[in-house]
Design a protein around this motif. Structure first.
Motif, PDB file in Angstrom:
ATOM      1  N   VAL A 131       6.817   2.679  17.719  1.00  0.00           N
ATOM      2  CA  VAL A 131       6.117   2.906  16.478  1.00  0.00           C
ATOM      3  C   VAL A 131       4.908   2.039  16.440  1.00  0.00           C
ATOM      4  O   VAL A 131       5.064   1.022  16.255  1.00  0.00           O
ATOM      5  CB  VAL A 131       7.054   3.138  15.267  1.00  0.00           C
TER       6      VAL A 131
ATOM      7  N   GLU B  84       4.840  11.161  11.356  1.00  0.00           N
ATOM      8  CA  GLU B  84       4.644   9.597  11.243  1.00  0.00           C
ATOM      9  C   GLU B  84       3.638   9.423   9.957  1.00  0.00           C
ATOM     10  O   GLU B  84       2.989  10.212   9.595  1.00  0.00           O
ATOM     11  CB  GLU B  84       3.913   9.331  12.592  1.00  0.00           C
TER      12      GLU B  84
ATOM     13  N   ALA C 233       8.147   6.225  11.677  1.00  0.00           N
ATOM     14  CA  ALA C 233       8.565   7.578  12.167  1.00  0.00           C
ATOM     15  C   ALA C 233       9.414   8.280  11.467  1.00  0.00           C
ATOM     16  O   ALA C 233      10.487   7.347  11.052  1.00  0.00           O
ATOM     17  CB  ALA C 233       8.980   7.331  13.782  1.00  0.00           C
TER      18      ALA C 233
END
Ligand code: ADP
Ligand code: MG
Length: 592
Positions: free
Chosen positions: A205, A224, A211
């Motif tokens: 991420v 996201e 996320a």
């Protein structure tokens, strides 16, 4: 980062050994996982849970009075094999039937279902409720397709409490289903997780981002955002869950158990700060909070992230929720002292590590005749080629699987193919014919690989084996018929059709082309290579498809442009085996 391991391939087994050594008061090792070390009343329904390893305390940490009777423990993030599930169920079973519950993942469903069929065929009643709490993994209309995350705990607990109260299998099933219908979760992650020995996390991420809706195997999130404040996260989680209240529930006065679950490397202190706001928001919405849980219940290795589960009680469920539990990782109330089973005096490590996981591995081999033994050597050479092919592509297969799945396709195929080769070698050394050699390999593959593709490769090789026989040299037509039977068995078993973006997309054209060429009089080696071309083209064409089966289904869009890993590995394998069959020293056996 996972920092400590010996050989990464041994990690799951060594973890289970140590877990059992540390928790001998609660659990005892059996092939495939653990069962209670304490006595349970005869006739009680046995609750058997399970899944891949890497989710502690799920699943072995949840075995003990008031919770599961046994847990099948697969490899890291890979479902246990059919044999493992069956073995644990047999060890846990008390005469009242077996109740299976686990998170709804393709590999787990395949393997638990197959184990269920085996138990039923033996006259042991068996029922299943898969946990489907993750509201981001499918829409409400397709709630049965949702996967299970930390909501596992509520379903397991309700089923176990019902079993403990003397309910029969039908009643345990009814209550577990009700618990599942009233359990909803949503998860977020800030960093991915890294399996022991892996160089890369399963997913990443970006720094400062979060996320939303990720899976507990590192299946990427569906959305996201920037990382919010602790209060901002609480608001997001509560808002999403209150937008999907189970049918018939009135918000005002509803009684809920909130479970804030840490995914592996989030601090308890951070979770408490988040929970502070969650509790306020739920109270503001008029809910009555019952027995809040803040802690780790279903982790995802070292993933930094959290999930919120709401379990919407009714009177029946709440009464069951009050029952006491005593397991290695989870305790509630006071459980009366339980007598230990007599087998518990055994050293847990030697009892576990030495135990074979496949019953067939210890069965004597009926020798094949000379022609079939010669064919068995070709089978062995083919399996060696499979191993070399998988080894050469292990990282690539993992990378493709990580785009929409969980990144384990390479290592799963590696575990399976190596185990298959070892089993086939032992069979050939013992004088086995072609059928027995390949059948042993099929069982070993399914047992060691776990996961969806492990189960399916076991099915394919098992079907081919059945047509080879242990007497005489198998004809090309028998090989083609075996592949066709394997192809049908895979679609029967896995329910995927051509176009669903699975290995079926490569297997079906491979089989059809092989049969057609053999029927047209081609030699096996030539027919096989023509079929391998068809499989390769079809596997590459899966790049354009949207997945509709398996774990990649949830992340359909992200996989467009990338072929299906299972189809690609199948194409690579049949291509390499085709080259082997055509090699000059194989001409004789390839004549079929
Ligand atoms: P897992 O999905 O359990 O992690 P693997 O990563 O080893 O297992 O294998 C994934 C592959 O399994 C997919 O690429 C796909 O080809 C195949 N697969 C998944 N579900 C099915 C199904 N229902 N039928 C046929 N093949 C499937
Ligand atoms: Mg996978």
């Amino acid at each position: 980062m996972t920092r400590l391991w010996n050989d990464p391939a041994d990690f799951a087994d060594e973890m289970i050994d140590g877990f059992v050594a540390a928790n001998g008061r609660h659990v005892r090792r059996v092939p495939g996982g653990v069962v209670r070390a304490t006595m349970s009343p005869a006739g009680q329904v046995a609750v058997v849970i399970g899944g891949g390893s890497g989710h502690y305390p799920a699943f072995g940490g949840l075995v003990g009075p008031g919770l599961a009777h046994g847990a099948a423990m697969g490899n890291l993030f890979a479902s246990p094999s059919t044999q493992q599930v069956y073995s644990v169920a047999k060890a846990a079973e008390l005469g009242g039937g077996v109740f299976f519950s686990y998170g709804n993942y393709a590999g787990d469903v395949l393997n638990f279902d197959a184990a269920q069929e085996r138990l039923r065929a033996e006259g042991i009643a068996c029922e299943t409720v898969t946990v489907t709490d993750d509201i981001f993994s499918a829409t409400a209309d397709e709630a049965h397709k949702r996967r299970g995350i930390a909501g596992d705990l509520t379903v397991f607990r309700i089923a176990a409490a019902a079993a403990e109260s003397g309910a029969d299998l039908a009643e345990v099933t009814r209550l577990a289903r009700r618990a599942n219908e009233r359990t909803r979760s949503i998860g977020v992650a800030f960093t991915g997780c890294t399996l022991p020995g892996a160089e890369q996390p399963l997913f990443t991420v970006p720094e400062g981002r979060m996320a939303i809706g990720l899976g507990i195997h590192g299946e990427p999130g569906v959305d996201e955002t920037d990382i919010p404040t602790a209060d901002g996260l609480a608001e997001l989680l509560v808002e999403k869950l209150l937008a999907e209240v189970p049918d018939g529930v009135q918000l005002a006065g509803a009684r809920v158990v909130p479970i804030l679950n840490g995914l592996g490397s989030l601090k308890y202190e951070e979770m408490f700060v988040v929970y502070r706001r969650i509790a306020q928001l739920l109270a503001d919405a008029g809910l009555e909070l019952v027995d809040p849980h803040v802690g780790e219940y279903c982790t995802s290795f070292d993933m930094a992230g959290t999930s919120l589960t709401l379990f919407w009680l009714d009177d029946e469920l709440e009464a069951l929720w009050q029952s006491p539990v005593d397991t290695p990782a989870y305790r509630r109330g006071a459980v009366a002292a339980h007598q230990r089973t007599d087998t518990s005096a055994r050293s847990p490590i030697s009892a576990g590590a030495a135990a074979p996981t496949t019953a067939t591995a210890t069965e004597a081999i009926e020798p094949g005749d000379e022609a079939s033994r010669s064919a068995a050597r070709t089978v062995l050479a083919a399996l060696r080629t499979v191993v070399e092919t998988v080894d050469a592509h292990v990282e690539e297969l993992g990378r493709i699987d990580a785009i929409a799945g969980d990144g384990d396709h390479g290592i799963g195929m590696q575990r399976g193919s190596h185990a298959a080769l070892a089993a086939a070698t032992a069979a050939v050394d013992a004088g086995a014919g072609a059928r027995t050699t390949l059948a042993r390999a099929a069982d070993a593959w399914a047992d060691r690989a776990g996961g969806t593709s492990g189960a399916l490769w076991g099915v394919i090789l098992g079907a081919v084996a059945a047509k080879l026989g242990d007497q005489g040299r198998p004809e090309a037509a028998a090989v083609a018929a075996g592949v066709a039977a394997g192809s049908r068995a895979v679609t029967d078993y896995g329910k995927a059709e051509v176009g669903d973006k699975t290995l079926v997309d490569a297997l079906v054209p491979f089989s059809a082309t092989l049969t057609q060429a053999v029927d047209g009089g081609a030699r096996l080696a030539d027919a096989w290579r023509t079929a391998a071309h068809a499989a390769t083209r079809a596997a590459q064409a899966t790049a354009d498809l949207l997945p509709r089966m398996g774990r990649a289904r949830t992340h359909g869009q992200s996989s467009v442009g990338t072929p299906d890993p299972g189809a690609i590995s199948l194409a690579l394998i049949v291509t390499a085996v085709g080259e082997l069959l055509a090699a000059p020293n194989q001409k004789e056996s390839a004549n079929g």
